[in-house]
Design a protein around this motif. Structure first.
Motif: not given
Ligand SMILES: [Fe+2]
Length: 402
Positions: A155-159, A161-163, A217-219
């Motif tokens: 699990a993490h978050f990114d800096q 924006n993701i599609f 946060v996503h995994e």
């Molecule tokens: Fe990610």
């Protein structure tokens, strides 16, 4: 989270408006962009076949040199949240992947992550190019292939924006609450102990679009199916980038902190009289304009654009007359700046600088998609126009329209 459903629709991911259907881009930018996740489902049973297939990926993987040991490798393997050593899968002599080892790795549950595949694969480069044309922020892709019943990253978050564009198979996503609003740095261990309850658990299928703003946060969790998805990251420029450039232009702020100041107990013991100049800096139009141009130049250097011409055209000197029709290379972004002495046009990795009187010509070329040499403003003579155009062809901005 909004869930849009639209049956059997052909999706062209190059056209952002199309990709968002049935939602409008106005609604997306006002309600979701940098605010909350979005899932669009059941739109095209074929997935994103014109973007990337498993067969494309196989061809790419086994015909490109891997270059293990590079600072930013374009290939990574992860298994059960642990990063594996890519060198173990590469033939030392050729630098290519050993097919048997890679395939056995997938059987053992390795997840494959490919970074910046747009540098090697034209459809993804075009995707980045068209999205950058719309967003005005740099874009990059990551491609993930996960075998059935295996887990890749923790699990993490990114800096950014993701599609998520699900190309083949499916994946279960667990999305947790936003950990830090608008983070500037990614974090793959945001929680010390147990993860909280997820906000959403969604199975993403071919043709679906999942949008995740930075900070969430996503995994992903294994299912019985493999998964191939493209993650398009929009790496934004922020207000902070602009403010940093403005403040950098004030010499006072570039001075060292006073000797020993970090040994002081509290910051209120610090002489902060220079802070009074902050307001003036932000009200100074020239400083703001210069900083804005610097950010534009940075974008111009990063912007993806139409591929270079074929080799044969490079081997012949272009014959140019005043009647020749030219066009700007598609997707290229230019930034023009000038002083009393000189004018400068920045694009891609190039900069064209000339005396100030060429500025109207550069402005015209920057603003016009297609034109003939004779239509360039007359601050230049005919031979001056031809010289300028020749140098812009050589540096990759212009191509001759056949
Ligand atoms: Fe990610």
């Amino acid at each position: 989270m909004f869930k849009g459903l639209l049956d059997n629709m052909q999706i062209d991911p190059q056209h952002f408006e199309d990709l968002l259907k049935p939602m409008t881009s106005e609604k997306f930018f006002s309600e979701y962009w940098e605010k909350k996740p979005l899932l669009l489902q059941n739109r095209d049973v074929q997935g994103y076949q014109n973007l990337l297939t498993l067969k494309d990926l196989e061809n790419l993987l086994f015909t490109h040199v891997v270059q293990p040991g590079r600072a930013t490798p374009w290939v990574r393997f992860v298994n059960n949240k642990k990063m594996l050593n890519v060198d173990d899968y590469v033939e030392a002599k050729s630098g290519l992947f050993n097919r048997t080892k890679v395939i056995n790795g997938f059987k053992e549950g390795n997840t494959l992550a490919l970074y910046r595949l747009e540098d090697r694969f034209e459809p993804l480069k075009r995707l980045c190019q068209t999205w950058e044309d719309l967003f005005g922020h740099p874009c990059a892709t990551e491609v993930f292939l996960t075998p059935p019943r295996s887990q890749g990253f923790r699990a993490h978050f990114d800096q950014f924006n993701i599609f998520i564009l699900q190309a083949e198979g499916e994946k279960l996503w667990k999305i947790y609450d936003i950990y830090e609003p608008f983070p500037l740095v990614a974090n793959d261990m945001p929680y010390n102990g147990e993860l909280p309850e997820p906000l959403y658990e969604v199975v993403v299928k071919p043709g679906d679009l999942l949008y995740l703003p930075r900070g969430y946060v996503h995994e992903t969790v294994a299912t019985d199916k493999y998964s191939l998805h493209v993650s398009l990251a929009v790496n934004i420029f922020t207000w902070l980038d602009l403010m940093h450039e403005i403040l950098k232009s004030v010499p006072e702020f570039r001075k060292a902190l006073p000797i020993g100041s970090l040994f002081l107990e509290d910051s209120d013991q610090l002489d902060t009289s220079c802070f009074e100049q902050v307001d003036d800096a932000f009200k100074d139009f020239t400083k703001v304009e210069d900083a804005f141009k610097l950010i534009k130049n940075r974008f111009a250097k990063l912007k993806k654009y139409e591929a270079q011409e074929s080799l044969d055209s490079a081997l012949e000197e272009p014959s140019l007359t005043i009647e020749t029709i030219l066009k700007k290379r598609e997707g290229i972004f230019c930034s023009l700046s000038s002083t009393e002495e000189e004018a400068k046009l920045a694009f891609a990795e190039e900069e064209i600088t000339g005396p100030n009187f060429i500025e109207p010509a550069l402005q015209y070329i920057m603003d016009t998609t297609q034109f003939s040499v004779k239509n360039i403003p007359n601050t230049l003579t005919d031979s001056g126009k031809i010289t300028l155009v020749k140098s812009l062809i050589k540096s990759g901005l212009l191509v001759i329209e056949n």
